[in-house]
Design a protein around this motif. Sequence first.
Motif, PDB file in Angstrom:
ATOM      1  N   GLY A 199       0.743  -1.126   0.100  1.00 39.75           N
ATOM      2  CA  GLY A 199      -0.050  -0.136   0.041  1.00 39.75           C
ATOM      3  C   GLY A 199       1.048   1.305   0.025  1.00 39.75           C
ATOM      4  N   ASP A 200       2.066   1.314   0.799  1.00 38.47           N
ATOM      5  CA  ASP A 200       2.748   2.410   0.832  1.00 38.47           C
ATOM      6  C   ASP A 200       3.520   2.580  -0.217  1.00 38.47           C
ATOM      7  N   LEU A 201       3.996   1.622  -0.981  1.00 37.88           N
ATOM      8  CA  LEU A 201       4.568   1.807  -2.192  1.00 37.88           C
ATOM      9  C   LEU A 201       3.594   2.327  -3.472  1.00 37.88           C
ATOM     10  N   VAL A 202       2.491   1.859  -3.365  1.00 35.01           N
ATOM     11  CA  VAL A 202       1.467   2.493  -4.319  1.00 35.01           C
ATOM     12  C   VAL A 202       1.054   3.916  -4.235  1.00 35.01           C
ATOM     13  N   GLN A 203       1.263   4.328  -2.900  1.00 31.98           N
ATOM     14  CA  GLN A 203       0.913   5.392  -2.502  1.00 31.98           C
ATOM     15  C   GLN A 203       1.951   6.392  -2.484  1.00 31.98           C
ATOM     16  N   SER A 204       3.187   5.947  -2.960  1.00 39.35           N
ATOM     17  CA  SER A 204       4.125   6.908  -3.146  1.00 39.35           C
ATOM     18  C   SER A 204       4.232   7.257  -4.506  1.00 39.35           C
ATOM     19  N   LEU A 205       3.430   6.551  -5.463  1.00 42.05           N
ATOM     20  CA  LEU A 205       3.289   6.957  -6.872  1.00 42.05           C
ATOM     21  C   LEU A 205       2.964   8.599  -7.210  1.00 42.05           C
ATOM     22  N   PRO A 206       2.085   9.335  -6.684  1.00 38.55           N
ATOM     23  CA  PRO A 206       1.906  10.508  -6.661  1.00 38.55           C
ATOM     24  C   PRO A 206       3.259  11.296  -6.292  1.00 38.55           C
ATOM     25  N   ALA A 207       3.907  11.283  -5.265  1.00 35.71           N
ATOM     26  CA  ALA A 207       5.141  11.774  -5.108  1.00 35.71           C
ATOM     27  C   ALA A 207       6.210  11.499  -6.270  1.00 35.71           C
ATOM     28  N   PHE A 208       6.072  10.385  -6.733  1.00 38.98           N
ATOM     29  CA  PHE A 208       7.242   9.851  -7.753  1.00 38.98           C
ATOM     30  C   PHE A 208       6.913  10.783  -9.022  1.00 38.98           C
ATOM     31  N   ALA A 209       5.618  10.732  -9.355  1.00 41.04           N
ATOM     32  CA  ALA A 209       5.166  11.550 -10.461  1.00 41.04           C
ATOM     33  C   ALA A 209       5.404  12.887 -10.298  1.00 41.04           C
ATOM     34  N   SER A 210       5.456  13.540  -9.323  1.00 39.15           N
ATOM     35  CA  SER A 210       5.673  14.809  -9.087  1.00 39.15           C
ATOM     36  C   SER A 210       7.227  15.203  -9.163  1.00 39.15           C
ATOM     37  N   LEU A 211       7.963  14.519  -8.511  1.00 41.79           N
ATOM     38  CA  LEU A 211       9.384  14.370  -8.470  1.00 41.79           C
ATOM     39  C   LEU A 211       9.916  14.367 -10.187  1.00 41.79           C
ATOM     40  N   THR A 212       9.176  13.433 -10.821  1.00 38.80           N
ATOM     41  CA  THR A 212       9.720  13.269 -12.287  1.00 38.80           C
ATOM     42  C   THR A 212       9.430  14.456 -13.044  1.00 38.80           C
ATOM     43  N   VAL A 213       8.090  14.992 -12.878  1.00 39.53           N
ATOM     44  CA  VAL A 213       7.890  16.489 -13.728  1.00 39.53           C
ATOM     45  C   VAL A 213       8.774  17.593 -12.872  1.00 39.53           C
ATOM     46  N   ARG A 214       9.110  17.593 -11.702  1.00 38.84           N
ATOM     47  CA  ARG A 214       9.916  18.505 -11.207  1.00 38.84           C
ATOM     48  C   ARG A 214      11.481  18.625 -11.833  1.00 38.84           C
ATOM     49  N   HIS A 215      11.889  17.281 -11.869  1.00 37.39           N
ATOM     50  CA  HIS A 215      13.170  17.097 -12.367  1.00 37.39           C
ATOM     51  C   HIS A 215      13.205  16.393 -13.773  1.00 37.39           C
ATOM     52  N   PRO A 216      12.758  16.959 -14.709  1.00 43.90           N
ATOM     53  CA  PRO A 216      12.422  16.015 -16.136  1.00 43.90           C
ATOM     54  C   PRO A 216      13.689  15.613 -16.796  1.00 43.90           C
ATOM     55  N   HIS A 217      14.904  16.097 -16.355  1.00 43.11           N
ATOM     56  CA  HIS A 217      16.275  15.644 -16.870  1.00 43.11           C
ATOM     57  C   HIS A 217      17.073  14.952 -15.896  1.00 43.11           C
ATOM     58  N   ARG A 218      16.448  14.416 -14.624  1.00 39.36           N
ATOM     59  CA  ARG A 218      17.187  13.704 -14.025  1.00 39.36           C
ATOM     60  C   ARG A 218      16.533  12.162 -13.949  1.00 39.36           C
ATOM     61  N   SER A 219      17.377  11.307 -13.836  1.00 32.78           N
ATOM     62  CA  SER A 219      16.851   9.843 -13.435  1.00 32.78           C
ATOM     63  C   SER A 219      16.403   9.718 -12.239  1.00 32.78           C
ATOM     64  N   LEU A 220      15.265   8.934 -12.006  1.00 30.59           N
ATOM     65  CA  LEU A 220      14.733   8.809 -10.703  1.00 30.59           C
ATOM     66  C   LEU A 220      14.584   7.229 -10.356  1.00 30.59           C
ATOM     67  N   ASP A 221      15.499   6.558  -9.631  1.00 27.88           N
ATOM     68  CA  ASP A 221      15.393   5.352  -9.377  1.00 27.88           C
ATOM     69  C   ASP A 221      14.458   4.850  -8.239  1.00 27.88           C
ATOM     70  N   LEU A 222      14.188   3.727  -8.118  1.00 28.81           N
ATOM     71  CA  LEU A 222      13.138   3.509  -7.027  1.00 28.81           C
ATOM     72  C   LEU A 222      13.757   2.452  -6.162  1.00 28.81           C
ATOM     73  N   LEU A 223      13.947   2.386  -4.951  1.00 28.54           N
ATOM     74  CA  LEU A 223      14.438   1.274  -4.031  1.00 28.54           C
ATOM     75  C   LEU A 223      13.356   0.622  -3.076  1.00 28.54           C
ATOM     76  N   CYS A 224      12.752  -0.373  -3.353  1.00 30.10           N
ATOM     77  CA  CYS A 224      11.825  -0.927  -2.634  1.00 30.10           C
ATOM     78  C   CYS A 224      12.069  -2.212  -2.095  1.00 30.10           C
ATOM     79  N   PRO A 225      11.388  -2.922  -1.394  1.00 29.95           N
ATOM     80  CA  PRO A 225      11.445  -4.497  -0.792  1.00 29.95           C
ATOM     81  C   PRO A 225      11.337  -5.258  -2.260  1.00 29.95           C
ATOM     82  N   ALA A 226      12.249  -6.276  -2.202  1.00 30.07           N
ATOM     83  CA  ALA A 226      12.596  -7.248  -3.274  1.00 30.07           C
ATOM     84  C   ALA A 226      11.239  -7.674  -3.711  1.00 30.07           C
ATOM     85  N   PRO A 227      10.355  -8.142  -2.945  1.00 28.80           N
ATOM     86  CA  PRO A 227       9.084  -8.657  -3.627  1.00 28.80           C
ATOM     87  C   PRO A 227       7.988  -7.856  -4.300  1.00 28.80           C
ATOM     88  N   LEU A 228       8.528  -6.402  -4.046  1.00 28.86           N
ATOM     89  CA  LEU A 228       7.481  -5.431  -4.573  1.00 28.86           C
ATOM     90  C   LEU A 228       8.216  -4.965  -5.902  1.00 28.86           C
TER      91      LEU A 228
END
Lengths: 604, 390
Positions: free
Chosen positions: B8-37
Amino acid sequence: MNFFEANVSRLALSDSALAAAIRQSGGGTLEILPARTGMPSARANGRWIHSAYDPIKEAQAWAESQSYQDGETLIVFGMGLLYHVEALCARLPRAAPVVLVVSDLSIIADAAAARTWGDWIERVSWAWGTTAAISEQIAAAGHPLRLVTYAPAAALHADDHRAIEMALQRRVSAQASGQLRIAVVGPIYGGSLPITRYAVSALESLGHDVRWLDHSIHATSYHQLELLKNSQHRLALQSKYAEMLSRITMAQLAEDPPDLVLSLAQAPLILPALEHLRRKRFLTAIWFVENYRHLTYWQQLAAGYDFWFVIQQEPCIAALKQAGAKEVRYLPMAADLSVHRPLELTQTEREEYGSDVSFVGAGYANRREIFPRLLGHDWTFKLWGNEWDGATELTSVLQRNGARIDTDTCQKVFNASAVNLNLHSWAGTGLDPDGDFVNPRTFELAACGAFQLTDRRSLMADLFTEREVATVSSSDELPAKIARWLREPAQRVAMAAQARQRVLAEHTYAHRMRELLSQIGVASSDRIGAILRGARQAEALAATATDSFPSLASTLRTFPSTQRVELKQLAAQIRSRGPMGTLSREDLMVLMLDEYRSETKDLV
Amino acid sequence: MIQLARLGDLVQSLPAFASLTVRHPHRSLDLLCPAPLADLARLFPEVGHILKWNGAQWHAWAESFVGEFQSSWLREVEQYLAELTTEPYTMAYVLNHHPRAILLATLLATEVQGPNLRGPLDEELSPWASYLRHVAQTRGSNRIHLSDTFCGLCGVTPPPVPPVLRLPSIDLPGDLAEVGISAGQWIAVVVGAGDADRSIPVSVWIEWISTVLAHESPCAVVLIGAERDQTTALAIQDGLSPMIAGRLWDATGRTTLPQLATVLKRCHWAVGADTGPLHLAAAVGASAMGFYFSRARVHETGPYGQGHWVWQADRAQPEAWPIQASVKMIRESATAPQQEPVAGWSLWQSHHDEWGAIFRPVGDKDLHEDQRAAVWRQLSEQRLSLQGVQ
């Protein structure tokens, strides 16, 4: 060039003295026979040392079953044709040191003549010579040691190997400077309760950090259950009660995990709890200070403990191993010199506690049968202790109406009596014909400097000589022996003094606990052994960290050099730098590990 | 971005992730999460690399390290971290207020933005983390959705439109391939919940599914859950009439996370108490309806986006369930806004605006003033002030 010359010449490059000794010894101990695969196999004394079908495959399977951790030196007991050593070397990292114990040069000569040795010979070092020399060479090989045994071949020299192992234990014992954290799990009540106290005290005197998980505080509740008349209810509830105490123990262990959990007999730890502790990498041991023939609950627990220490030898040790115990060692009883000691008694005390002949203990069947024969003689006889109900013949000598005798009183009786009888309990008549172990009273009387007349026990000779403790072989000869010793007061005093000296030198609980830890230290070289050697102390850890992790080494140097440092302490030291403290990458990794460590408390 | 918590927390991170990619369009944004997810994380739009966090390995290390410390262990740790990244990240965004997430961020990046104001040893919280702690402690009527507080922690505002996961074509196992194909409403019923006290009783589900399938218009139900929910799913099926044959699919314990996302995307509705799958349903475009009781709170973990519904119970364990009312809302959606009150429950509908998601009560007048704009302004000012921006 034949196999022998080729192999021995190759060996001479690394150990010329051994090569010369092998040449001189000749062979002939092993009977070399072809296995079904065509490879040479061997027999000794009519028994196969290697597989008669496929010795290589067998050796590989053996090697696969051996454990190894980086940094260890493997000590191999058992020679034969060395297939197992070859297989072991093939499985281990190239840098792993392997030391082969050579107990018999002629076997190596046979092995050298049987087949070509491969490159593994360059990786192996050889410990040979006398037992002392072999122990010396092993000790010099580097730590930690892991002893591995190829049983079919090792059986030929079992006594030698035991002597080498004991020498290594003595060495561990002598070098022991590290502080272990030991949780001692005691019983709810019973004879092993005071032994627990003595063991705790001895471990503390050796400088270890000891926590006694004392279940005697639950005795009142437990005894209440004994009052239940319905036996089905009583047994079910007692079982549940023991299970609950087992869980309490687990919770206590989880809160502050020790290096070693040491139980005394009757400790309320059930098998599932012990199995769970093993899964969580707790090391467990039990000192089973019971007659294994009388109390048989060991059968259910045998596989649960990593180490068993028992007060009997064979067939007790074999029975425990048969029931699933992996490591079983003999560890006799002892005395606590702070409790069991010579006393200066007042005249009043001498009159109250003294007599020509005395006995302190419970009314077991054999004692009830023997003691009436001691009445009506020209000596005074006092009988102390409880559970003498119904022994009407002994009413005249029974003290305090058969009340339970406390430890202080017991010591006074020991000190005040001319002849202290020490008859081991037995459910039959007369003396126990299979009597083997030596009871605590023997050591306690000796520690008091009190003269004792004891029934003969098969394990007595290793502990006390006839010049230290007088013995009697049958109940029939008991009156005559008493009369004899009463006539020889000077010899009684001399024997008692010698017996006390023997206890001081060899039979205190401190001796026993040191022995116990040494044995575990050798068997668990990477854990207990390392701690005992001081390898977990700040200075030693800092030395190993200096090159790769300098920042960590400098943190370790902020501890007192001999303080034992664990992840928990190291992390706390790093955190103590405060919010503005600078953290190195190593510090961060330590803190991260500690975060996970602090969450591994799911024991219960 | 570091998100070490659950589905649930990972999915709820989606808006923050989306906003960050818009804020920093030229920077790569990687995601670290538990392996099963990790497979689910790969569905995040514009995501760079996925770094799998092997918590089990760390637990195993920790267990084997109990009671002793050897510096050689750090080599193993070092090697593990090197496998995650050889070069330090410029910035790590931490979404968990947990020491391990903060330590990990400090190990992997030269700069860290998240709950802690300064380093891992400094307990002083950032404005957004303080706000979250205050809400958690007082259980006040927080109207800022958790997803939007994640945005605040990362220094960005909520996305103007709720983001959705990028779902490629994913094969479904066996009969699940039929899900969503035939006409009518497809409803995913999330049968379980993480904790027993958050589970809807089997008898309630039997009645709910019987009611929804009794409706005249075509409809199908897909049971959703993990492997541990299979027993519950079987019990539900045992209690249903044989007449529902061909209208019920059991997907419990049979799907990977991307497959589950696909099943949910093919459904029109997802209904249940387990917030994780409800968030996932919302993130793939399905309408979500939650029954929130026990510790679940609509304002904190309601499905993110527009047009989702949450039935919030007045007490931790409800005595009665809004079965008829909730079924009617799904089967006759036009009647939903006029929903009559149901005793013991309040009904909330989600909306989305410039301040992110907000749930407003249906029927009753909203007694609470919408303070989101003020909170955002206040916390943003605090944040800028701490950064030394005048």
